[in-house]
Design an enzyme around this catalytic site. Structure first.
Site, PDB file in Angstrom:
ATOM      1  N   GLU A  26      47.037  47.279  35.534  1.00 14.92           N
ATOM      2  CA  GLU A  26      47.078  46.141  34.898  1.00 14.92           C
ATOM      3  C   GLU A  26      46.760  46.057  33.752  1.00 14.92           C
ATOM      4  O   GLU A  26      45.662  46.517  33.572  1.00 14.92           O
ATOM      5  CB  GLU A  26      47.182  44.525  35.432  1.00 14.92           C
ATOM      6  CG  GLU A  26      47.498  43.365  34.801  1.00 14.92           C
ATOM      7  CD  GLU A  26      47.382  42.099  35.037  1.00 14.92           C
ATOM      8  OE1 GLU A  26      47.663  41.153  34.531  1.00 14.92           O
ATOM      9  OE2 GLU A  26      46.629  42.283  36.069  1.00 14.92           O
ATOM     10  N   CYS A 231      48.594  38.446  36.362  1.00 13.12           N
ATOM     11  CA  CYS A 231      49.705  37.566  35.649  1.00 13.12           C
ATOM     12  C   CYS A 231      50.019  38.238  34.381  1.00 13.12           C
ATOM     13  O   CYS A 231      51.385  37.402  33.729  1.00 13.12           O
ATOM     14  CB  CYS A 231      48.379  37.205  35.647  1.00 13.12           C
ATOM     15  SG  CYS A 231      47.669  35.349  36.486  1.00 13.12           S
ATOM     16  N   ASN A 355      54.350  37.167  40.913  1.00  8.36           N
ATOM     17  CA  ASN A 355      52.722  37.337  40.676  1.00  8.36           C
ATOM     18  C   ASN A 355      52.287  36.050  41.261  1.00  8.36           C
ATOM     19  O   ASN A 355      51.966  35.100  40.386  1.00  8.36           O
ATOM     20  CB  ASN A 355      52.028  38.490  39.805  1.00  8.36           C
ATOM     21  CG  ASN A 355      50.234  38.287  39.988  1.00  8.36           C
ATOM     22  OD1 ASN A 355      50.338  39.435  40.900  1.00  8.36           O
ATOM     23  ND2 ASN A 355      50.083  37.578  39.376  1.00  8.36           N
ATOM     24  N   GLU A 356      51.489  35.881  42.486  1.00 10.48           N
ATOM     25  CA  GLU A 356      50.579  34.791  42.593  1.00 10.48           C
ATOM     26  C   GLU A 356      50.759  33.260  42.189  1.00 10.48           C
ATOM     27  O   GLU A 356      50.240  33.121  40.839  1.00 10.48           O
ATOM     28  CB  GLU A 356      48.723  34.838  42.893  1.00 10.48           C
ATOM     29  CG  GLU A 356      48.368  35.306  40.820  1.00 10.48           C
ATOM     30  CD  GLU A 356      46.786  35.807  40.853  1.00 10.48           C
ATOM     31  OE1 GLU A 356      46.681  35.419  39.832  1.00 10.48           O
ATOM     32  OE2 GLU A 356      47.095  36.295  41.319  1.00 10.48           O
TER      33      GLU A 356
END
Length: 788
Positions: A26, A231, A355-356
Site C-alpha cells: 500500500e 484504506c 477493504n475493511e
C-alpha cells in the site's frame, strides 16, 4: 511426566496450502513515490497541492538557483499544459545569466542518492516560450552546488512541447545530491515531467522499481501480492476525475505523463507512476500472483456512496480489470495491456472488492458487483470484507454476506499486541472448513522487535494448520524512515539503504519454506498450561481525548452479592481528561451510566480523536481494559492494554450524536464482557489470557522435490527439548537443513546501523536416527527441511 515428542506423519496429508503466504503493498509511508518506485525527483510534474498536504504547493521540493550575478524568475502556469491530466508546468526565465541560473530538485529524504560510476536517465518535457534560447545544463551536484558529479545538456529548440532524454554518469557517491537545471545565457522555457531514474532498476524495467527494495521482496518468494491498498482504495469521492477520488485503476494506465495526479489518504501526493500495469508486471517479475483490491463505490470513512442505480460504472471497474489482466489482445482492455508491452495475459486469479468496510451501504453495493463478476467470470476467486477488526458487528456482517453469496474468501484485518496473538493462537481452528476461507489481509503484532517476530511465527503456524485459513499477508510492508504514517512495518528504507525487520525474516522463512501440502503433526507429553486470572478487577474511570462529556445516573452493582454503589454526576473535557470512579475486585458486576457528548465535541475528524471511554480492570495507564465510544469510521470498541500494548477485542457501529443522551451499561462476568447502549446489546467478547503452549509446530511437504518441512516455535523463556519423529518414510539417513532465529532479547531490532542484527542462521546436519532429539532455544523459531 511423559517425554515431549513431536511426530510428523509424512503419509498423512491434511490439506493443500495453496497460496497461503504473500505480501501486501500500500502506498503509505511513501512506499511508492520515494520508495519502491524508482523515480528520484520529487514533484516531477509540479502537481503537488495544498489539498494533498497543507504544506504542499506547486513548487514543493524545488528551489530557485542563482549563481554569481545571475537572476531567474520561476512560476507555475496552467494556460498551455502538457495534457489535460497534467495541467501545471514550470516557466523558467533566466534574465541575467552570470554564472548560471535555473532550478534545483531536492529529491526525497536527504536528497538524491547517487553512486560512483552509476548511470542515471534524465528526461523532461519542455517548450521554448521566447525567441531567444540557450543550452540548459543538467547537473548532478552536491547540496550547495559547489561540486558537479556529472552533467549533460540540451538545447531547447522547440516552441511546442517536446521530450528530451539523456544519460548522466555520477563520478561521486553522495546521498544528498541535487538535480539542477542551469542556463548560463538568456533563456525562457516551460518545463514539465522532470525525471531522473537509475538506469539499474529491478529487472531493468523502464519506469521500474528501485532494485534494492525490490530484491528484498523477491527474495521472500511470496505466493501473491495484494495491492494497491488498504484504506487508500476506498477513501475519496466517487467521481473518477476528482483529485481526491477513490483509487481508480484506469487512471493509472498509459504514458506516465498523461496519468492524473492524486491526493492520498495518508496526506501526500501520488503520481500514479506506479500504476496497475507496473503492479501486475512486478508481481510477474517476483513470481507472485496478483491480488488487486478495488472499491465498491462506497467510502466508509465519510459515507460517500455511489447511487444504487448508478452502479454500472463500478461493475465495469471490476469486469474491465479482469479483461485487462486476462483478456486477449483482441479485447478492448486486453489490447490496452498489449499496447503497454505485455501481449500475453497476466493470469489473474483473485479479486478483492472493498477493504475493511463498515456499514450496510457497502454490502448492498458489493453484492451487485459480485453477481456481475460471478456471471461473466465464474472462475475468479472473489474476496469480500470482514471489517476493520477481529470481531464485532462488521466482522459478523462480512461473514454472513460471504456465506449467503458464496464468496471465496473473507478479508480480515487486525493489528494487535503479542498477548492477543498468544491468546488466540487457535483462532482459525474454530472456523468451518466447508465455507469461505479466511484471507488475513492485514495483521501485525504492534512493533518490529525480535519478540514480535517470534510471536508472529507461532501465529503463522496456527494459520498453516487451520483448515479455513487460505491467504495471509503482514502489513504494512514498506516505510520510508523520513515519511512515517504507520508503525510497525516489515521493511524500512531511506533514499540509499534498506533493511528487513525481524518480522521480515520470519515472513521470508515461512514463504521460502511454506510447502504445498500440510502434513499431520502431533505433540505428545505437553505439560499442563499455567492458570490465568479468572476475573477482571481494578480501577474504573471515565476518560477522554478531545471530547466534552457529561455523566449522570452512575451506578455500580455487584451481581453476585446485590451490593449497589451510586455516584455523583461528573464531567470530563480536554482540560480534565479523566475522572476516577472506584476500585473493585468483584467477579460479576455491572456499571451503568448516562452520558452525552456536547456540541463542542462535534467535528469532521475521522481519526477518532474526539472519543471518550470507560476504563475498567485498570491497574495503571498501561494495563487496563477500555470501552471506547466514537473510535473511528463511526465505530466504537472494547480494547485491552497490556504493558502499554493495545489490542482491540471487538468493534461495532455506533457513533454517539453530540448533545444526545444515551444509557450505557457494561457487564463483566469473569473475563466475559458485554456492552449495552439504550438496553441494546452492542458487543460481547472475552478477554482471553495470554498463556503460551510449550511448542508450536506444523509440517508440510514440498511437492517439487519431496522435502519434508517442520516448523517449530518456542515462546517460552527457557529451552525446550523434544524428540522429533518422521512416520511413514523409508529413508532415515537424510540431510537436514536447519534455519534458526534465536539468541536475541525481546526488545532487540534491526536498524540502519545494524541491518543484520537479527537474521536466521543456517546449518546442515544428517538425520540418522529416529527419534531425533533436539533442544529448541528459548523464544526461537526453527525450520527443519528434511531433504529427499
Amino acid at each position: 511426566m511423559q517425554e515431549l515428542k513431536i511426530v510428523v506423519s509424512v503419509d498423512k496429508k491434511e490439506k493443500k496450502l495453496g497460496d497461503l503466504f504473500g505480501i501486501f503493498f500500500e502506498d503509505l509511508n511513501h512506499a511508492a513515490d520515494g520508495g519502491l518506485y524508482a523515480e528520484m525527483v520529487q514533484n516531477r510534474s509540479f502537481e503537488f497541492d495544498y489539498t494533498d498536504n497543507r504544506e504542499y504547493n506547486s513548487l514543493t521540493a524545488w528551489n530557485k538557483v542563482e549563481r554569481g550575478a545571475a537572476h531567474v524568475e520561476i512560476h507555475v502556469e496552467t494556460a498551455w499544459p502538457l495534457n489535460e491530466n497534467n495541467l501545471h508546468y514550470l516557466v523558467m526565465e533566466v534574465m541575467l545569466p552570470g554564472k548560471g541560473a535555473g532550478i534545483q530538485n531536492l529529491g526525497f529524504n536527504t536528497g538524491i542518492s547517487v553512486k560512483q560510476d552509476e548511470v542515471y536517465t534524465f528526461s523532461c518535457y519542455y517548450r521554448r516560450t521566447s525567441s531567444y534560447s540557450a543550452p540548459v545544463q543538467v547537473r548532478l551536484e552536491n547540496a550547495d552546488g559547489t561540486v558537479c558529479y556529472g552533467e549533460t545538456a540540451f538545447i531547447p529548440a522547440q516552441m511546442e512541447w517536446d521530450k528530451v532524454e539523456m544519460e548522466i554518469t555520477s563520478a561521486i557517491t553522495d546521498n544528498s545530491a541535487r538535480l539542477t537545471l542551469l542556463a548560463k545565457d538568456k533563456v525562457s522555457l516551460a518545463l514539465d515531467m522532470i525525471s531522473l531514474f537509475p538506469s539499474y532498476t529491478f529487472r531493468g524495467r523502464k519506469n521500474g522499481m528501485r532494485a534494492d527494495i525490490a530484491e528484498l521482496l523477491a527474495d521472500m518468494k511470496p505466493r501473491f501480492m495484494r495491492f494497491p491498498g488498504g484504506c487508500l482504495v476506498h477513501f475519496g469521492s466517487t467521481n473518477s476525475s476528482d483529485r481526491n477520488s477513490m483509487y481508480r485503476w484506469k487512471n493509472t494506465l498509459g504514458p506516465i505523463e498523461s496519468r492524473p495526479t492524486k491526493s492520498n489518504i495518508w496526506k501526500y501526493n501520488q503520481t500514479l507512476g506506479l500504476g496497475y500495469f507496473e503492479y501486475f508486471q512486478f508481481c510477474e517479475d517476483i513470481g507472485a500472483k496478483p491480488l488487486p483490491v478495488i472499491a465498491a463505490g462506497y467510502d466508509p470513512h465519510t459515507r460517500r456512496a455511489a447511487p444504487l442505480d448508478e452502479m454500472q460504472e463500478w461493475i465495469d471497474e471490476a469486469l474491465d480489470l479482469i479483461e485487462f489482466a486476462n483478456g486477449g489482445p483482441d479485447t478492448i482492455w486486453g489490447s490496452k495491456r498489449a499496447e503497454m508491452g505485455h501481449e500475453t495475459p497476466f493470469n489473474l486469479e483473485y479479486l478483492a472488492i472493498g477493504n475493511e468496510e463498515v456499514g450496510a451501504e457497502f454490502f448492498e453495493r458489493y453484492v451487485i458487483i459480485h453477481n456481475a463478476v460471478r456471471e461473466k467470470y465464474p472462475d475468479i476467486k472473489l474476496i469480500g470484507s470482514g471489517g476493520p477488526g477481529a470481531a464485532g458487528s462488521e466482522y459478523i456482517r462480512g461473514w454472513e454476506c460471504a456465506c449467503e453469496h458464496g464468496i471465496d474468501f473473507v478479508d480480515e484485518h487486525y493489528y494487535q499486541a503479542p498477548e492477543w496473538f498468544i491468546a488466540n493462537m487457535n483462532r482459525y481452528n474454530e472456523y468451518p472448513d466447508d465455507g469461505p476461507k479466511v484471507f488475513l489481509g492485514e495483521y501485525a503484532s504492534g512493533d518490529d522487535t525480535y519478540y514480535n517476530a517470534i510471536v508472529e511465527a507461532a501465529y503463522m503456524i496456527g494459520m498453516e494448520k487451520a483448515p479455513a485459513a487460505g491467504l495471509a499477508c503482514y502489513a504494512p510492508m514498506l516505510c520510508n524512515s523520513d515519511y512515517v504514517n504507520w508503525k510497525p512495518n516489515l521493511i524500512w528504507f531511506n533514499n540509499h539503504s534498506v533493511f528487513g525487520t525481524a518480522s521480515y525474516h520470519i515472513q521470508k522463512l515461512f514463504m521460502q519454506h511454506q510447502g504445498d501440502i500440510l502434513l499431520h503433526s502431533e505433540a505428545y507429553g505437553l505439560p499442563e498450561q499455567e492458570k490465568a486470572a479468572s476475573s477482571i478487577s481494578g480501577m474504573i474511570s471515565f476518560d477522554t481525548t478531545l471530547a466534552h462529556v457529561e455523566f449522570a445516573e452512575i451506578t455500580l452493582e455487584n451481581l453476585l452479592t446485590g451490593e449497589i454503589r451510586t455516584y455523583q454526576p461528573r464531567a470530563i473535557s480536554p482540560d480534565s481528561v479523566s475522572s476516577y470512579l472506584d476500585t473493585i475486585d468483584w467477579e460479576h458486576y455491572r456499571l451503568s451510566f448516562q452520558a452525552a457528548k456536547s456540541d463542542e465535541s462535534s467535528g469532521t475528524d475521522i481519526s477518532g480523536a474526539r472519543s471518550f471511554e470507560v476504563a475498567f480492570g485498570k491497574i495503571d495507564d498501561e494495563n487496563k481494559l477500555t470501552w471506547k465510544m466514537d473510535w473511528w469510521m463511526n465505530l466504537s470498541n472494547i480494547c485491552t492494554n497490556t504493558g502499554g500494548r493495545l489490542s482491540e477485542l471487538i468493534n461495532y457501529v455506533f457513533h454517539p450524536v453530540a448533545g444526545q443522551k444515551y444509557n450505557y451499561s457494561l457487564e463483566v462476568k469473569g473475563r466475559h464482557i458485554s456492552a449495552f447502549v439504550n438496553d441494546v446489546l452492542c458487543a460481547e467478547t472475552e478477554d482471553k489470557p495470554a498463556v503460551s503452549e510449550e511448542l508450536y509446530h506444523s509440517a508440510s511437504l514440498d511437492e517439487n522435490n519431496g522435502d519434508v518441512i517442520l516448523k517449530i516455535v518456542n515462546l517460552k523463556d527457557y529451552e525446550v527439548t523434544a524428540e522429533l519423529m518422521l512416520k511413514g518414510v523409508e529413508k532415515t539417513d537424510r540431510a537436514v537443513k536447519i534455519f534458526v532465529l534465536s539468541n536475541h532479547s525481546d526488545e532487540e531490532r534491526n536498524s540502519f546501523a545494524e541491518p543484520d542484527k537479527i537474521v536466521p542462521t543456517e546449518m546442515k546436519m544428517i538425520w540418522d536416527k529416529d527419534p531425533w532429539v533436539y533442544t529448541f532455544p528459548k523464544k526461537s523459531a526453527t525450520i527443519f527441511r528434511f531433504l529427499s
